[in-house]
Design a protein around this motif. Structure first.
Motif, PDB file in Angstrom:
ATOM      1  N   LYS B 102       1.230  -1.570   0.425  1.00  0.00           N
ATOM      2  CA  LYS B 102       0.468  -0.268  -0.633  1.00  0.00           C
ATOM      3  C   LYS B 102       1.284   1.758   0.054  1.00  0.00           C
ATOM      4  O   LYS B 102       2.122   1.230   0.502  1.00  0.00           O
ATOM      5  N   ARG B 103       0.240   2.457  -0.408  1.00  0.00           N
ATOM      6  CA  ARG B 103       1.178   3.368   0.400  1.00  0.00           C
ATOM      7  C   ARG B 103       1.935   3.759   0.051  1.00  0.00           C
ATOM      8  O   ARG B 103       0.896   4.234   1.438  1.00  0.00           O
ATOM      9  N   THR B 104       3.230   3.915   1.039  1.00  0.00           N
ATOM     10  CA  THR B 104       3.786   4.298   2.405  1.00  0.00           C
ATOM     11  C   THR B 104       4.437   5.560   2.481  1.00  0.00           C
ATOM     12  O   THR B 104       5.523   5.444   0.957  1.00  0.00           O
ATOM     13  N   ALA B 105       4.324   6.131   3.160  1.00  0.00           N
ATOM     14  CA  ALA B 105       5.147   7.531   3.072  1.00  0.00           C
ATOM     15  C   ALA B 105       6.749   7.296   4.006  1.00  0.00           C
ATOM     16  O   ALA B 105       6.800   6.630   4.507  1.00  0.00           O
ATOM     17  N   GLY B 106       7.546   7.928   3.022  1.00  0.00           N
ATOM     18  CA  GLY B 106       8.942   7.595   3.473  1.00  0.00           C
ATOM     19  C   GLY B 106       9.573   8.681   3.869  1.00  0.00           C
ATOM     20  O   GLY B 106       8.888   9.745   4.049  1.00  0.00           O
ATOM     21  N   PHE B 107      10.450   8.722   4.000  1.00  0.00           N
ATOM     22  CA  PHE B 107      10.926  10.600   5.063  1.00  0.00           C
ATOM     23  C   PHE B 107      11.029  12.062   4.330  1.00  0.00           C
ATOM     24  O   PHE B 107      11.897  13.024   4.758  1.00  0.00           O
ATOM     25  N   GLY B 108      11.097  11.335   2.878  1.00  0.00           N
ATOM     26  CA  GLY B 108      10.857  12.690   1.914  1.00  0.00           C
ATOM     27  C   GLY B 108      12.556  13.486   1.979  1.00  0.00           C
ATOM     28  O   GLY B 108      12.161  14.701   1.505  1.00  0.00           O
ATOM     29  N   TRP B 109      13.744  12.566   1.898  1.00  0.00           N
ATOM     30  CA  TRP B 109      14.673  13.394   2.188  1.00  0.00           C
ATOM     31  C   TRP B 109      15.954  13.575   0.209  1.00  0.00           C
ATOM     32  O   TRP B 109      15.769  14.232   0.063  1.00  0.00           O
ATOM     33  N   LEU B 110      14.897  11.909  -0.276  1.00  0.00           N
ATOM     34  CA  LEU B 110      15.490  12.897  -1.681  1.00  0.00           C
ATOM     35  C   LEU B 110      13.677  12.400  -2.300  1.00  0.00           C
ATOM     36  O   LEU B 110      12.803  12.361  -1.357  1.00  0.00           O
ATOM     37  N   LYS B 111      13.943  13.130  -3.883  1.00  0.00           N
ATOM     38  CA  LYS B 111      12.899  12.509  -4.310  1.00  0.00           C
ATOM     39  C   LYS B 111      12.654  11.548  -5.526  1.00  0.00           C
ATOM     40  O   LYS B 111      13.142  10.851  -5.557  1.00  0.00           O
ATOM     41  N   GLY B 112      10.968  10.750  -5.028  1.00  0.00           N
ATOM     42  CA  GLY B 112      10.777   9.646  -5.872  1.00  0.00           C
ATOM     43  C   GLY B 112      10.202   8.911  -4.992  1.00  0.00           C
ATOM     44  O   GLY B 112       9.761   9.280  -3.794  1.00  0.00           O
ATOM     45  N   ASN B 113      10.170   7.521  -6.083  1.00  0.00           N
ATOM     46  CA  ASN B 113       8.633   6.727  -5.379  1.00  0.00           C
ATOM     47  C   ASN B 113       9.339   5.127  -5.591  1.00  0.00           C
ATOM     48  O   ASN B 113      10.197   4.904  -6.158  1.00  0.00           O
ATOM     49  N   PHE B 114       9.393   3.906  -4.653  1.00  0.00           N
ATOM     50  CA  PHE B 114       9.629   2.860  -4.812  1.00  0.00           C
ATOM     51  C   PHE B 114       8.451   1.878  -5.848  1.00  0.00           C
ATOM     52  O   PHE B 114       7.240   2.708  -5.277  1.00  0.00           O
ATOM     53  N   LYS B 115       8.678   1.749  -7.138  1.00  0.00           N
ATOM     54  CA  LYS B 115       7.637   0.380  -7.863  1.00  0.00           C
ATOM     55  C   LYS B 115       8.107  -0.347  -8.141  1.00  0.00           C
ATOM     56  O   LYS B 115       9.359  -0.615  -8.067  1.00  0.00           O
ATOM     57  N   LYS B 116       7.216  -1.028  -8.474  1.00  0.00           N
ATOM     58  CA  LYS B 116       8.008  -3.132  -8.750  1.00  0.00           C
ATOM     59  C   LYS B 116       8.656  -2.832  -9.470  1.00  0.00           C
ATOM     60  O   LYS B 116       8.404  -1.928 -10.979  1.00  0.00           O
ATOM     61  N   ILE B 117       9.466  -3.918 -10.031  1.00  0.00           N
ATOM     62  CA  ILE B 117      10.959  -3.864 -10.824  1.00  0.00           C
ATOM     63  C   ILE B 117       9.603  -4.475 -11.812  1.00  0.00           C
ATOM     64  O   ILE B 117       8.798  -5.622 -11.488  1.00  0.00           O
ATOM     65  N   GLU B 118      10.039  -3.875 -13.906  1.00  0.00           N
ATOM     66  CA  GLU B 118       9.123  -4.412 -14.571  1.00  0.00           C
ATOM     67  C   GLU B 118       9.243  -6.100 -15.080  1.00  0.00           C
ATOM     68  O   GLU B 118      10.976  -6.097 -14.618  1.00  0.00           O
ATOM     69  N   LYS B 119       9.168  -6.324 -15.096  1.00  0.00           N
ATOM     70  CA  LYS B 119       9.156  -8.717 -15.408  1.00  0.00           C
ATOM     71  C   LYS B 119       8.714  -8.241 -16.626  1.00  0.00           C
ATOM     72  O   LYS B 119       9.265  -9.795 -17.294  1.00  0.00           O
ATOM     73  N   LYS B 120       8.746  -8.077 -17.611  1.00  0.00           N
ATOM     74  CA  LYS B 120       8.131  -7.937 -19.416  1.00  0.00           C
ATOM     75  C   LYS B 120       9.830  -8.639 -20.305  1.00  0.00           C
ATOM     76  O   LYS B 120      10.460  -7.350 -19.971  1.00  0.00           O
ATOM     77  N   GLY B 121       9.629  -9.240 -21.144  1.00  0.00           N
ATOM     78  CA  GLY B 121      11.116  -9.653 -21.882  1.00  0.00           C
ATOM     79  C   GLY B 121      11.270  -9.868 -21.385  1.00  0.00           C
ATOM     80  O   GLY B 121      10.731 -11.144 -20.448  1.00  0.00           O
ATOM     81  N   LEU B 122      12.236 -11.233 -21.684  1.00  0.00           N
ATOM     82  CA  LEU B 122      13.219 -11.939 -21.501  1.00  0.00           C
ATOM     83  C   LEU B 122      14.942 -11.008 -21.546  1.00  0.00           C
ATOM     84  O   LEU B 122      15.528 -10.873 -22.225  1.00  0.00           O
ATOM     85  N   ASP B 123      15.778 -11.625 -20.363  1.00  0.00           N
ATOM     86  CA  ASP B 123      16.655 -11.488 -20.515  1.00  0.00           C
ATOM     87  C   ASP B 123      17.720 -11.878 -21.390  1.00  0.00           C
ATOM     88  O   ASP B 123      17.197 -12.370 -22.508  1.00  0.00           O
ATOM     89  N   TYR B 124      18.907 -11.672 -22.075  1.00  0.00           N
ATOM     90  CA  TYR B 124      19.742 -12.160 -22.855  1.00  0.00           C
ATOM     91  C   TYR B 124      20.060 -13.546 -23.087  1.00  0.00           C
ATOM     92  O   TYR B 124      20.859 -14.195 -23.723  1.00  0.00           O
ATOM     93  N   LEU B 125      19.742 -14.461 -22.246  1.00  0.00           N
ATOM     94  CA  LEU B 125      19.946 -15.936 -22.623  1.00  0.00           C
ATOM     95  C   LEU B 125      18.692 -16.307 -22.806  1.00  0.00           C
ATOM     96  O   LEU B 125      18.197 -17.500 -22.836  1.00  0.00           O
ATOM     97  N   GLY B 126      17.670 -15.286 -22.573  1.00  0.00           N
ATOM     98  CA  GLY B 126      16.030 -15.862 -23.551  1.00  0.00           C
ATOM     99  C   GLY B 126      15.269 -16.276 -21.714  1.00  0.00           C
ATOM    100  O   GLY B 126      14.254 -17.072 -21.871  1.00  0.00           O
ATOM    101  N   ARG B 127      15.544 -16.532 -20.479  1.00  0.00           N
ATOM    102  CA  ARG B 127      15.124 -16.494 -19.340  1.00  0.00           C
ATOM    103  C   ARG B 127      13.544 -15.348 -19.427  1.00  0.00           C
ATOM    104  O   ARG B 127      14.726 -13.854 -18.737  1.00  0.00           O
ATOM    105  N   ASP B 128      12.943 -15.721 -18.243  1.00  0.00           N
ATOM    106  CA  ASP B 128      12.340 -15.060 -17.681  1.00  0.00           C
ATOM    107  C   ASP B 128      12.937 -13.679 -17.214  1.00  0.00           C
ATOM    108  O   ASP B 128      14.111 -13.824 -16.388  1.00  0.00           O
ATOM    109  N   TYR B 129      12.485 -12.646 -16.233  1.00  0.00           N
ATOM    110  CA  TYR B 129      12.600 -11.748 -15.510  1.00  0.00           C
ATOM    111  C   TYR B 129      12.769 -11.858 -14.470  1.00  0.00           C
ATOM    112  O   TYR B 129      11.141 -11.561 -14.071  1.00  0.00           O
ATOM    113  N   LYS B 130      13.509 -12.857 -13.176  1.00  0.00           N
ATOM    114  CA  LYS B 130      12.631 -13.045 -11.850  1.00  0.00           C
ATOM    115  C   LYS B 130      12.234 -12.478 -10.818  1.00  0.00           C
ATOM    116  O   LYS B 130      13.485 -11.368 -11.283  1.00  0.00           O
TER     117      LYS B 130
END
Lengths: 257, 219
Positions: B102-130
């Motif tokens: 759920k959206r949770t506030a941090g300290f706000g010392w630096l700008k930005g927000n954390f979101k989930k790493i994107e899974k789509k696509g395959l890596d250089y060996l054709g594996r899913d991004y885990k």
């Protein structure tokens, strides 16, 4: 780029390693603390301790081994074997383990995966699956416990998916059919699980040569490879494994010759 | 010099303590280390380290449960300009907010927000991004003159384990990135505070090098 991990596994019983290693410069070749340190120095990306002690009293020696290892060994440390409940989990993490692998206890108490990942975070919950071929299972592989001796009538693929849904951050997948054969990992099983779960899968069971490591990564998509005995008898080293992987286009972390 | 590693119930802090101790011994530095949740110890310390494992909301809750801790950190780091290091979720807490669970506030010392790493696509060996992004990865150093990355080469690797990444338009606060499917900030910071997405305490010799840089850094 993310390296494919090479993990060295040590079987520990009553605080001592069971299978021998040939590191010549160890003061005490049966000391898991010294072996872990040596493996991390020569480039193992993670160390895995598997505690095969039979009784709780003997298992206490493991806490000491972990805390001593964590003092000098600055790579991730996974510990498994005999973990029964949240207390065991906490004790291992407090001793210095970064991840705890659970196997039989997850089968007999499926809530443990969710409880432990809720409490400690999914980054430290490794679901270990010992799979054996069984054509009666939908995926063709049945989950076993107690080192493959007890059948569970649980389908391995279904179990893996459920474990991830409940919060396992990683799967340590051992094929009981190839384990100990040194004829290579079970590519079919590894591919099946790896393609169907969202978390990293560590291939285990059957490594006999660096080529086997290459195959399970290129042909079955393993995120990491784990081996025990191949590293213990000085036939192959972490370096030779990583060299072979690198020559086959797999990115690995640099290590010493 | 006195270093406080802040203990707010987020996992085992022994690894962090051990890794700092090793760096202090090897480099013959004069530091004492205390793992503590006491406000008086934190305010007396010269330097602060905030580790963190598990989820962002759980870590935030752990901090909030210690009455006055978040206000104290703001005061010590932003106003009194004490040197600070955030590790993993400890780093994530330094920004505006995270969307984990759920959206949770941090300290706000630096700008930005954390979101989930994107899974789509395959890596250089054709594996899913885990997910999690788990294992050893390289840095692309963006701020090459920052003392915190002194002697660190882009060939070295650091141990990461996380599922969320910093999304931010504020490029001048990014000291180094890593790449997993897409660019992921790995070292962020401003003035007297830095945060690392990876675990220096679990990153072998490269991690030791980073900790040494941080210890001798005079912001």
């Amino acid at each position: 780029m993310l390296s494919t991990r090479v993990i060295a596994c040590l079987d520990v019983q009553n605080g001592r390693t069971v299978k021998g290693t040939n590191f010549i410069n160890l003061r005490d070749a049966g000391d898991p603390v010294e072996q872990a340190k040596q493996y991390s120095t020569i480039g193992a990306d993670e160390i895995c301790f598997l505690d095969i002690s039979a009784t709780y009293e003997k298992r206490r020696a493991m806490f000491n081994v972990i805390s001593k290892t964590a003092e000098t060994c600055f790579v991730p440390l996974t510990v498994g074997g005999g973990v029964k409940d949240l207390n065991d989990f906490r004790d291992l993490l407090n001793s210095g383990a970064d991840k705890v692998s659970i196997n039989s206890s997850a089968v007999y108490n499926p809530k443990l995966i969710k409880q432990s990942s809720d409490k400690f975070g999914n980054q430290c919950v490794v679901l270990a699956i010992d799979a054996v071929e069984n054509i009666k299972m939908p995926s063709g592989y049945e989950v076993t416990t107690h080192g493959g001796r007890k059948k569970t009538n649980i389908d391995s693929l279904k179990w893996a998916k459920q474990g991830v849904k409940n919060g396992a951050g990683e799967i340590l997948l051992t094929s009981m059919n190839t384990d100990g054969t040194k004829k290579g990992y079970n590519l079919k099983l590894t591919k099946l699980i790896s393609q169907n779960v969202s978390v990293p899968v560590i291939a285990s069971g059957g490594a006999g040569s660096p080529k086997d490591m290459v195959d399970v990564v290129l042909k079955a998509g393993a995120s990491a490879v784990l081996a025990a005995s191949i590293f213990h008898y000085d036939i192959h080293t972490i370096y030779s494994v990583k060299k072979e992987m690198s020559e086959n286009g797999i990115i690995v972390r640099d290590c010493e010759n | 010099m006195n270093l406080a590693i802040i203990d707010y119930g987020s996992g085992n802090l022994r690894s962090v303590e051990n890794a700092f101790k090793n760096s202090i011994n090897i480099n013959k530095l004069k530091f004492s280390i205390e793992v503590t949740n006491k406000l008086t110890s934190i305010s007396k310390a010269d330097h602060l380290v905030l580790p963190g494992v598990g989820s962002f909301p759980d870590c935030k809750k752990g901090l909030k449960d210690i009455d006055g801790l978040i206000d104290l950190l703001n005061n010590e780091v932003i106003y009194k300009k004490k040197k600070f290091l955030g590790i993993c979720v400890g780093m994530q807490l330094m920004v505006d907010y995270s969307s984990e669970k759920k959206r949770t506030a941090g300290f706000g010392w630096l700008k930005g927000n954390f979101k989930k790493i994107e899974k789509k696509g395959l890596d250089y060996l054709g594996r899913d991004y885990k997910i999690p992004h788990m294992g050893w990865n390289n840095l692309q150093i963006e701020n090459k003159i920052h003392p915190i990355v002194e002697n660190i080469s882009e060939n070295e690797q650091y141990y990461f384990v996380h599922s969320y990444f910093l999304e931010s338009k504020q490029n001048d606060q990014i000291i180094a990135n890593t790449t997993y499917n897409h660019k992921i900030p790995a070292i962020i910071g401003k003035d007297n505070y830095v945060g690392v997405q990876f675990h220096p305490e679990k990153s072998g010799n490269s991690g030791q090098k980073f900790l040494y840089n941080w210890l001798k850094w005079r912001p």
